[in-house]
Design an enzyme around this catalytic site. Structure first.
Site, PDB file in Angstrom:
ATOM      1  N   ARG A  16       2.567 -25.565  77.639  1.00 26.68           N
ATOM      2  CA  ARG A  16       1.673 -24.641  78.336  1.00 26.68           C
ATOM      3  C   ARG A  16       0.242 -25.144  78.300  1.00 26.68           C
ATOM      4  O   ARG A  16      -0.198 -25.659  77.277  1.00 26.68           O
ATOM      5  CB  ARG A  16       1.753 -23.258  77.682  1.00 26.68           C
ATOM      6  CG  ARG A  16       1.558 -22.116  78.660  1.00 26.68           C
ATOM      7  CD  ARG A  16       1.724 -20.777  77.996  1.00 26.68           C
ATOM      8  NE  ARG A  16       3.083 -20.526  77.532  1.00 26.68           N
ATOM      9  CZ  ARG A  16       3.430 -19.425  76.870  1.00 26.68           C
ATOM     10  NH1 ARG A  16       2.528 -18.518  76.588  1.00 26.68           N
ATOM     11  NH2 ARG A  16       4.675 -19.246  76.487  1.00 26.68           N
ATOM     12  N   SER A 110       4.068 -17.363  81.812  1.00 30.61           N
ATOM     13  CA  SER A 110       4.493 -16.194  81.040  1.00 30.61           C
ATOM     14  C   SER A 110       3.453 -15.079  81.158  1.00 30.61           C
ATOM     15  O   SER A 110       3.126 -14.647  82.247  1.00 30.61           O
ATOM     16  CB  SER A 110       4.749 -16.595  79.589  1.00 30.61           C
ATOM     17  OG  SER A 110       5.361 -15.546  78.889  1.00 30.61           O
ATOM     18  N   HIS A 111       2.917 -14.613  80.018  1.00 29.71           N
ATOM     19  CA  HIS A 111       1.953 -13.505  80.047  1.00 29.71           C
ATOM     20  C   HIS A 111       0.517 -14.005  79.880  1.00 29.71           C
ATOM     21  O   HIS A 111      -0.396 -13.200  79.681  1.00 29.71           O
ATOM     22  CB  HIS A 111       2.282 -12.499  78.940  1.00 29.71           C
ATOM     23  CG  HIS A 111       2.197 -13.087  77.571  1.00 29.71           C
ATOM     24  ND1 HIS A 111       3.209 -13.836  77.030  1.00 29.71           N
ATOM     25  CD2 HIS A 111       1.211 -13.060  76.646  1.00 29.71           C
ATOM     26  CE1 HIS A 111       2.848 -14.235  75.822  1.00 29.71           C
ATOM     27  NE2 HIS A 111       1.641 -13.776  75.566  1.00 29.71           N
ATOM     28  N   LYS A 120       9.323 -23.716  80.542  1.00 30.15           N
ATOM     29  CA  LYS A 120      10.336 -23.307  79.574  1.00 30.15           C
ATOM     30  C   LYS A 120      11.615 -24.062  79.933  1.00 30.15           C
ATOM     31  O   LYS A 120      11.993 -24.110  81.113  1.00 30.15           O
ATOM     32  CB  LYS A 120      10.564 -21.790  79.635  1.00 30.15           C
ATOM     33  CG  LYS A 120       9.378 -20.994  79.123  1.00 30.15           C
ATOM     34  CD  LYS A 120       9.606 -19.492  79.222  1.00 30.15           C
ATOM     35  CE  LYS A 120       8.391 -18.731  78.673  1.00 30.15           C
ATOM     36  NZ  LYS A 120       8.508 -17.272  78.860  1.00 30.15           N
ATOM     37  N   ASP A 249       6.971  -8.539  81.674  1.00 31.20           N
ATOM     38  CA  ASP A 249       5.858  -9.486  81.616  1.00 31.20           C
ATOM     39  C   ASP A 249       5.860 -10.325  82.898  1.00 31.20           C
ATOM     40  O   ASP A 249       6.651 -10.088  83.817  1.00 31.20           O
ATOM     41  CB  ASP A 249       5.930 -10.334  80.347  1.00 31.20           C
ATOM     42  CG  ASP A 249       7.052 -11.356  80.366  1.00 31.20           C
ATOM     43  OD1 ASP A 249       8.004 -11.197  81.161  1.00 31.20           O
ATOM     44  OD2 ASP A 249       6.997 -12.323  79.580  1.00 31.20           O
ATOM     45  N   ASP A 251       6.891 -13.212  83.814  1.00 33.62           N
ATOM     46  CA  ASP A 251       8.053 -13.977  84.288  1.00 33.62           C
ATOM     47  C   ASP A 251       9.381 -13.292  83.999  1.00 33.62           C
ATOM     48  O   ASP A 251      10.448 -13.885  84.160  1.00 33.62           O
ATOM     49  CB  ASP A 251       8.040 -15.403  83.728  1.00 33.62           C
ATOM     50  CG  ASP A 251       8.217 -15.466  82.215  1.00 33.62           C
ATOM     51  OD1 ASP A 251       7.775 -14.531  81.531  1.00 33.62           O
ATOM     52  OD2 ASP A 251       8.792 -16.445  81.710  1.00 33.62           O
ATOM     53  N   ASP A 253      10.965 -12.157  81.261  1.00 35.84           N
ATOM     54  CA  ASP A 253      11.857 -12.343  80.104  1.00 35.84           C
ATOM     55  C   ASP A 253      11.497 -11.430  78.926  1.00 35.84           C
ATOM     56  O   ASP A 253      12.166 -11.456  77.902  1.00 35.84           O
ATOM     57  CB  ASP A 253      11.939 -13.807  79.660  1.00 35.84           C
ATOM     58  CG  ASP A 253      10.614 -14.395  79.201  1.00 35.84           C
ATOM     59  OD1 ASP A 253       9.601 -13.664  79.173  1.00 35.84           O
ATOM     60  OD2 ASP A 253      10.580 -15.603  78.884  1.00 35.84           O
ATOM     61  N   ARG A 254      10.443 -10.600  79.082  1.00 34.32           N
ATOM     62  CA  ARG A 254      10.072  -9.659  78.010  1.00 34.32           C
ATOM     63  C   ARG A 254       9.964  -8.256  78.586  1.00 34.32           C
ATOM     64  O   ARG A 254       9.422  -8.067  79.670  1.00 34.32           O
ATOM     65  CB  ARG A 254       8.746 -10.060  77.362  1.00 34.32           C
ATOM     66  CG  ARG A 254       8.827 -11.392  76.624  1.00 34.32           C
ATOM     67  CD  ARG A 254       7.617 -11.650  75.752  1.00 34.32           C
ATOM     68  NE  ARG A 254       6.387 -11.532  76.507  1.00 34.32           N
ATOM     69  CZ  ARG A 254       5.334 -10.828  76.096  1.00 34.32           C
ATOM     70  NH1 ARG A 254       5.352 -10.163  74.963  1.00 34.32           N
ATOM     71  NH2 ARG A 254       4.251 -10.782  76.841  1.00 34.32           N
ATOM     72  N   HIS A 340      11.094  -9.780  73.675  1.00 32.85           N
ATOM     73  CA  HIS A 340      12.247 -10.626  74.019  1.00 32.85           C
ATOM     74  C   HIS A 340      13.487  -9.946  73.432  1.00 32.85           C
ATOM     75  O   HIS A 340      13.534  -9.684  72.225  1.00 32.85           O
ATOM     76  CB  HIS A 340      12.123 -12.023  73.386  1.00 32.85           C
ATOM     77  CG  HIS A 340      11.063 -12.882  73.984  1.00 32.85           C
ATOM     78  ND1 HIS A 340      11.237 -13.567  75.159  1.00 32.85           N
ATOM     79  CD2 HIS A 340       9.809 -13.191  73.557  1.00 32.85           C
ATOM     80  CE1 HIS A 340      10.137 -14.266  75.445  1.00 32.85           C
ATOM     81  NE2 HIS A 340       9.259 -14.046  74.484  1.00 32.85           N
TER      82      HIS A 340
END
Length: 480
Positions: A16, A110-111, A120, A249, A251, A253-254, A340
């Protein structure tokens, strides 16, 4: 041609960086070449070209990085299967559900703020992290890439992904779900289109917020673990008198959630609800099963799993680390405070917030209680938020080593037990406190939980005492 990455971008769980400063197209191309080379070595360079699924989130920089990544994969002799703009779990699904796909890479920040982006990765069905990422960096620096001319194909997975989500409700009578009223907030992240397609197929009444993908995140930042970001969802649930609300979030995944009264259901509390559903599966399929949570989770969760006849396992924070531990232990369910949640029970074991949302509907229906009732049954613990404070990168791990050494060799009368799985989690008669070094930032993370306000104050004083003995102070909390 050899490539040097900015040292800050090769992180523990993913890659990242900041677009135009530490991350750009040349980095993406080198990631493709390096990942492709490692994959070809793993399966044998004389074998047919491996296939790598590639997806990207809604950030402005993502299409540019995706184009360069595919170029890199192709030039290493790998075929790229492009699934286009997608939530991260859609990429995981494309990789997990196909025998002819050997790897997966999702481009996502992501966030993080809009000017960040990253990658990822999944490698032959397992998370690609830690030592793998360091090896990728060394390979890029050496320039010893495999050569080839891979092909590019495209795949639209949306339809089959939504069908797979709906399987989470397959054994529940439609009448048990048709009365549910649910709010959903996609936060302008890449889960928006999948959420629209899913909600159109779900029984019950569904109200959606911010499903239009916008990498500038104009409504609120897409991090559902920050309570301020749930304000719009809370207002929607109140206005429409909904049963509960779910947020994602950037993307997908959370997960974050609130009950019908607007109370936040934190990550460990969600896991308590899911654990009750999974461990009570008819026929005793998961009797005595291991349920994994990270070291930041409430004691109430571990007690709850035990009371349900499961085996609670406290493990290291980090989605890649948790996924690996699930495979090792055969755990059907795991989760983190960060939202997650991982279902291996009738699913693939990766973190998927849309599926977790579906499973919250399922848990409410199967357990015969509203989400508000399930949240209300959770014991109210007094705990701090996650306190994150700046510590110089070169000092954070040595300081944690000193603190761990002190507490394990000479803990003092107040300390009952010390768990050094990830940093230190210290139990006392007042409750517990945690101190650990972040793997992704130059910060230490602290948390404490007690039954009383005085007990909480004593726990925080112990954290401060240990920091002072190592020449540090807690200072002001910083963001993620």
């Amino acid at each position: 041609m050899a490539h040097q990455f900015d040292p800050t971008v090769l992180r523990e769980y993913d890659i990242r960086g900041i677009i135009g400063e530490t991350l750009g197209a040349d980095d993406a191309r080198a990631i493709g070449r390096s990942f492709g080379t490692l994959l070809r070595r793993a399966i044998g360079e004389d074998q047919p070209a491996p296939v790598v699924a590639v997806g990207y989130d809604g950030r402005v920089s993502s299409p540019m990085l995706e184009h360069a990544l595919v170029e890199g994969l192709n030039s290493s002799g790998c075929d790229a299967m492009r699934i286009g703009m997608s939530a991260t779990p859609m990429l995981y699904y494309a990789e997990a559900s196909r025998e002819d796909v050997q790897g997966g890479i999702q481009i996502t920040g992501s966030h993080n703020p809009p000017n960040y982006n990253g990658f990822k990765m999944v490698f032959q069905g397992r998370p690609f992290f830690g030592a793998d990422i360091q090896e990728l960096g060394k390979l890029a620096a050496s320039g010893m890439f495999a050569d080839g001319a891979g092909r590019v194909t495209s795949l639209d997975v949306m339809g089959e992904y939504v069908e797979r989500m709906l399987e989470g409700l397959i054994d529940i009578p439609i009448e048990a779900l048709s009365g549910l009223k649910v709010g959903w907030d996609a936060g302008n992240g890449s889960a928006g289109p999948a959420l629209e397609a899913l909600a159109a197929r779900l029984p019950g009444e569904h109200h959606l917020l911010f499903t239009e993908v916008d990498g500038h995140f104009p409504n609120h930042h897409p991090d559902p673990t920050v309570e301020a970001n749930l304000a719009d969802l809370r207002a929607l649930v109140a206005e429409k008198n909904l049963d509960f609300g779910v947020a994602f979030d950037g993307d997908g995944d959370r997960i974050g959630a609130i009950d019908g009264t607007g109370r936040v259901i934190w990550g460990d509390q969600l896991l308590m609800i899911y654990a009750e559903d999974v461990l009570k599966t008819p026929g005793g399929k998961y009797q005595g099963a291991t349920v994994i949570a990270d070291v930041k989770a409430s004691r109430a969760l571990f007690d709850h799993v035990e009371q349900l006849g499961g085996k609670p396992l406290m493990w290291k924070t980090g989605h890649s680390l948790i996924k690996s531990k699930m495979k090792e232990t055969g755990s059907p369910l795991a989760g983190e405070m960060s939202g997650h949640v991982f279902f291996a029970d009738t699913y693939y074991g990766f973190d998927d917030a849309l599926y977790a949302g579906v499973r919250l509907l399922a848990a409410s229906a199967r357990l015969g209680k509203s989400v508000t009732q399930l949240r209300g049954a959770i014991p109210e613990m007094l705990n701090t938020p996650e306190m994150r404070f700046q510590v110089d990168e070169v000092r954070k791990f040595p300081a944690m080593a000193e603190i761990t050494e002190r507490l394990t060799t000479n803990p003092g009368p107040a300390v009952e037990t010390v768990n050094a799985t990830d940093g230190v989690r210290v139990n006392t008669k007042d409750g517990w406190w945690l101190l650990r070094a972040s793997n992704t930032q130059d910060v230490l993370v602290a948390r404490a939980e007690s039954d009383t306000q005085d007990g909480l104050a004593r726990l925080i004083a112990q954290i401060d005492e240990q920091l002072e003995l190592s020449g540090l102070e807690r200072g002001e909390s910083v963001g993620h």
